[in-house]
Design an enzyme around this catalytic site. Structure first.
Site, PDB file in Angstrom:
ATOM      1  N   ASP A 201       0.865  -1.172   0.000  1.00 34.47           N
ATOM      2  CA  ASP A 201       0.000   0.000   0.000  1.00 34.47           C
ATOM      3  C   ASP A 201       0.907   1.229   0.000  1.00 34.47           C
ATOM      4  OD1 ASP A 201      -1.597   2.153   0.584  1.00 34.47           O
ATOM      5  OD2 ASP A 201      -2.546   1.254   2.348  1.00 34.47           O
ATOM      6  N   LYS A 227      -3.727  12.144  -3.481  1.00 41.90           N
ATOM      7  CA  LYS A 227      -2.812  12.465  -2.378  1.00 41.90           C
ATOM      8  C   LYS A 227      -1.485  13.009  -2.893  1.00 41.90           C
ATOM      9  CE  LYS A 227      -4.595   8.772   0.608  1.00 41.90           C
ATOM     10  NZ  LYS A 227      -5.424   9.362   1.660  1.00 41.90           N
ATOM     11  N   CYS A 366      -9.124   5.485   9.751  1.00 41.22           N
ATOM     12  CA  CYS A 366      -9.291   4.186   9.074  1.00 41.22           C
ATOM     13  C   CYS A 366      -8.271   3.154   9.534  1.00 41.22           C
ATOM     14  CB  CYS A 366      -9.247   4.324   7.559  1.00 41.22           C
ATOM     15  SG  CYS A 366     -10.525   5.381   6.878  1.00 41.22           S
TER      16      CYS A 366
HETATM   17  N1  PMP Z   1      -3.893   3.371   2.431  1.00 41.54           N
HETATM   18  C1  PMP Z   1      -3.444   4.394   3.168  1.00 41.54           C
HETATM   19  C2  PMP Z   1      -2.202   4.191   4.001  1.00 41.54           C
HETATM   20  C3  PMP Z   1      -4.113   5.609   3.155  1.00 41.54           C
HETATM   21  O1  PMP Z   1      -3.656   6.615   3.899  1.00 41.54           O
HETATM   22  C4  PMP Z   1      -5.264   5.751   2.350  1.00 41.54           C
HETATM   23  C5  PMP Z   1      -6.025   7.067   2.282  1.00 41.54           C
HETATM   24  N2  PMP Z   1      -6.455   7.548   3.536  1.00 41.54           N
HETATM   25  C6  PMP Z   1      -5.695   4.665   1.597  1.00 41.54           C
HETATM   26  C7  PMP Z   1      -4.982   3.490   1.659  1.00 41.54           C
HETATM   27  C8  PMP Z   1      -6.918   4.707   0.750  1.00 41.54           C
HETATM   28  O2  PMP Z   1      -6.803   5.609  -0.309  1.00 41.54           O
HETATM   29  P1  PMP Z   1      -8.102   6.016  -1.127  1.00 41.54           P
HETATM   30  O3  PMP Z   1      -9.130   6.445  -0.129  1.00 41.54           O
HETATM   31  O4  PMP Z   1      -7.629   7.140  -1.981  1.00 41.54           O
HETATM   32  O5  PMP Z   1      -8.529   4.834  -1.909  1.00 41.54           O
END
Ligand code: PMP
Length: 410
Positions: A201, A227, A366
């Site tokens: 990731d 991001k 999250c």
């Molecule tokens: N992995 C990490 C470490 C993140 O910080 C995020 C975004 N908060 C995501 C995955 C998910 O990204 P997205 O919401 O753009 O799909």
């Protein structure tokens, strides 16, 4: 590396000229999404003004321009990562990219009883899809524990590899809460030697660090354009050629087929096999402008800037009585600092800071299992990017002192 002046950079970002509650905006929430330079906003508008058409197979000028913009973004993304063009799949975001690997690759390649190894610092988007396919396929899920300072426990990692022989190792390159930068190249070598496919990731690393997939030696890498100065609605899955060849498409429809009969179809080659339907064309065109912007600065310089800023923030935040920082010392982390202030709920903290024009995030970000491990339900998080400087940190610190006086009564 060459350095840059954040004050000059800030002039390129229209939103950073606005005020919030009568104060200049100190935007410290780039780990959630970055702001966009004018060049990216213009590229998005310019696509709709000049070149808008659907991609592939259109034999008219606009269709050719749209296809060139879309496939050009793929080529630029591949070059940015040191990958081949046919190893770049465009998705809606990091989340969709990770789901595609879990459902499209792992569910079909693993056998009941196989193990998937994740870590305790994963974002839900690199955890929940693995839980879902584990339930469907009868796989086991294990998590690598953390050290006291929020790094991966390397001994436990080695032990888990030996004991469980996982078929998949899925881990974040950089934690969106602890800021920890995991030594992915070393971990991937170890995991692949033990027979695992490595899924990274990169949502927090690709925007902030030089990332070369050949150097990392991973099988899959997922991240989001939004991001890293780009638009929302566009993500990237890098997949090693052999892995993409093994992966099943999740969505069927236009653009992903070779031949269709009433009762069966055959698939196009990767990456188009995984891109059914009309893709985010304008977003891809704008993402090219984002990559241009970052490459002009140089990712080494971006990383160095954030390292300097996080070191400064780390020192300044420790002045604040009752403040706890989570995660490792600055030398092991990127531009993210999560913290709590004794006696103050992180949500209240974020609200008072917003009143001062300082934008931070509060919550579990999250990462509920990580927060359970830390023994808190929520943290406050400040995160940095190219347009932040010491003045933003000073504003954060001043606003935190103000919040403490207001909320903790001290
Ligand atoms: N992995 C990490 C470490 C993140 O910080 C995020 C975004 N908060 C995501 C995955 C998910 O990204 P997205 O919401 O753009 O799909």
């Amino acid at each position: 590396p060459a350095s840059f002046d954040p004050a000059v950079i800030r002039r390129d970002f229209p939103i950073l000229q606005r005020q919030v509650h009568g104060r200049p905006l100190a935007y410290l929430d780039s780990a959630a999404t970055s702001q966009k330079p004018g060049a990216v906003i213009d590229a998005l508008a310019e696509f709709y003004r000049q070149s808008n058409a659907n991609v592939h197979r259109g034999i008219h000028t606009l269709a050719e321009e749209a296809t060139a913009a879309y496939e050009g973004a793929r080529a630029r993304t591949a070059a940015f990562l040191g990958a081949r063009e046919d190893e770049i799949v465009f998705t809606r975001g990091a989340t969709e990219a990770l789901n595609l690997v879990a459902w499209g690759w792992a569910l079909h390649r693993l056998r009941p009883g196989d193990t998937i190894l994740v870590t305790l610092m994963e974002h839900h988007s690199n955890l929940v899809p693995w839980q879902q396919v584990a339930a469907r396929g009868g796989f086991h899920l294990r998590a690598v524990p953390l050290t006291g300072d929020g790094r991966l426990d390397r001994d436990a990692f080695t032990r888990l590899l030996e004991e469980h022989r996982p078929k998949v190792v899925a881990l974040a390159h950089m934690s969106n809460v602890l800021g920890t930068i995991n030594p992915v190249a070393e971990l991937a070598r170890q995991a692949r030697q033990a027979g695992a496919v490595v899924v990274v990731d990169g949502a927090q690393s690709v925007p902030h660090l030089p990332v070369d997939v050949a150097e990392l030696g991973v099988d899959f890498l997922a991240f989001s354009a939004h991001k890293m100065l780009g638009p929302t609605g566009l993500g990237v899955l890098y997949g090693r050629r052999e892995r993409l060849a093994e992966m099943e498409p999740l969505l069927g429809g236009g653009g992903m087929i070779r031949q269709v009969e009433v009762e069966r179809s055959t698939w196009a080659d990767p990456p188009h096999r995984f891109e059914a339907g009309t893709p985010p064309i304008a977003e891809a065109a704008a993402f090219t402008a984002a990559l241009d912007y970052l490459e002009r600065l140089g990712m080494e310089a971006v990383a160095a800037h954030e390292r300097e800023l996080v070191r400064y923030a780390w020192e300044r935040l420790r002045e604040i009585p009752g403040l706890t920082i989570y995660g490792p010392a600055p030398e092991h982390r990127g531009g993210v600092i999560s913290f709590t202030v004794e006696g103050v709920h992180p949500h209240d903290l974020a609200q008072v800071l917003d009143g001062e024009g300082v934008a931070i995030r509060a919550g579990h970000h999250c990462t509920q299992p990580l927060h359970r491990h830390l023994g808190v339900v929520a943290t406050a998080r400040a995160s940095f990017y190219i347009y932040n400087d010491r003045d933003d940190v000073d504003r954060l610190v001043a606003a935190l002192h103000h919040a403490r006086r207001l909320l903790a009564g001290s």
